[in-house]
Design a protein around this motif. Sequence first.
Motif, PDB file in Angstrom:
ATOM      1  N   ILE A  48       1.855   3.124   0.156  1.00 20.91           N
ATOM      2  CA  ILE A  48       0.337   2.754   0.557  1.00 20.91           C
ATOM      3  C   ILE A  48      -0.721   3.280  -0.632  1.00 20.91           C
ATOM      4  O   ILE A  48      -0.607   4.600  -0.716  1.00 20.91           O
ATOM      5  CB  ILE A  48      -0.095   3.020   1.834  1.00 20.91           C
ATOM      6  N   LEU A  49      -1.285   2.375  -1.269  1.00 16.76           N
ATOM      7  CA  LEU A  49      -2.374   3.139  -2.364  1.00 16.76           C
ATOM      8  C   LEU A  49      -3.730   2.628  -1.890  1.00 16.76           C
ATOM      9  O   LEU A  49      -4.096   1.541  -1.192  1.00 16.76           O
ATOM     10  CB  LEU A  49      -2.158   2.303  -3.681  1.00 16.76           C
ATOM     11  N   ASN A  50      -4.765   3.375  -2.372  1.00 12.04           N
ATOM     12  CA  ASN A  50      -6.164   3.128  -1.943  1.00 12.04           C
ATOM     13  C   ASN A  50      -6.455   3.151  -0.599  1.00 12.04           C
ATOM     14  O   ASN A  50      -7.471   2.208  -0.383  1.00 12.04           O
ATOM     15  CB  ASN A  50      -6.557   1.721  -2.976  1.00 12.04           C
ATOM     16  N   GLY A  51      -5.980   3.831   0.214  1.00 14.87           N
ATOM     17  CA  GLY A  51      -6.163   3.838   1.587  1.00 14.87           C
ATOM     18  C   GLY A  51      -5.599   2.596   2.462  1.00 14.87           C
ATOM     19  O   GLY A  51      -6.061   2.505   3.537  1.00 14.87           O
ATOM     20  N   GLY A  52      -4.811   1.758   1.712  1.00 20.39           N
ATOM     21  CA  GLY A  52      -4.384   0.570   2.466  1.00 20.39           C
ATOM     22  C   GLY A  52      -5.396  -0.634   2.537  1.00 20.39           C
ATOM     23  O   GLY A  52      -4.983  -1.533   2.936  1.00 20.39           O
ATOM     24  N   MET A  53      -6.396  -0.313   1.658  1.00 22.90           N
ATOM     25  CA  MET A  53      -7.332  -1.326   1.055  1.00 22.90           C
ATOM     26  C   MET A  53      -6.673  -2.528   0.084  1.00 22.90           C
ATOM     27  O   MET A  53      -6.289  -2.135  -0.716  1.00 22.90           O
ATOM     28  CB  MET A  53      -8.762  -0.876   0.691  1.00 22.90           C
TER      29      MET A  53
END
Length: 265
Positions: free
Chosen positions: A118-123
């Motif tokens: 999961i990268l960038n908070g899931g965004m």
Amino acid sequence: MPRHQDPDNMPTIEQRRDPLFPIYLPLQIFDNEEYDCRTPNEWLLLGVEPGSQDRKPIPGKALLPTDDILGHEDPKSHDLIYQWTRVGVLDYDKKTKLYLVHKTDERGMVRDADWMPILNGGMTPQGRASLLPCQYWVPRVHLLFFAEDPHVFAQRVVSANNLRKKTQALLLYNLYVDCMPVDGLQSIDERSLAKMKQLAIVTSNLRKECRVLNCLNALEKEVSLDYERTMNKISFDRVVTSKPQTFSYVTLPEKEEEKVPERGM
């Protein structure tokens, strides 16, 4: 953690249980942000490596329920057990001041339902997907970053908890005083009240204002009620002070020392 009150199993004063009254105020409203060594944006930047455009989860521990299903359905349930759990911090909401955390797996990894990092908070370009069962929005006082001093964080939690206890005790104290009857109490002296009214409308323009004159009756009732409440407060404080063991569950407000001015009145 605040829990639902059980009206059929409320502790009595004779049981002298601690706490006698359940906690109903959330801890985060008493949190002192001065303990934080970084801003929320600076915490999130710790997950960005030099030369990379992706933001990775920031390791830490959060106070979370062990049962993820019940934890989302009813976080105030008496059947829930909360414990400090290793998490990866994904994102921060400026409006609610909450951090999005994700429980790590047995390997200490943060993975989505497809076992992908999961990268960038899931965004994503499509937005953020629905929360997984192992994801929670938590306040800062429930989140310990591994990059901060744990002793300072412990002081932060203790300070917030002490302030919550003091606030709840003062709320109960004022409730006791407000519920005391005022029938039969000595009312404020009529001459003193008349002098107050005279001083309030000493300006000639105010005496001509009908709205001011109409408000005098309401103000008179408010002053009389405040006087009677003060008399009840004095009696209540005297009784509690004389029998501290009987009223051990009552916390009297601290008396503020009057500061003597260096000059003048």
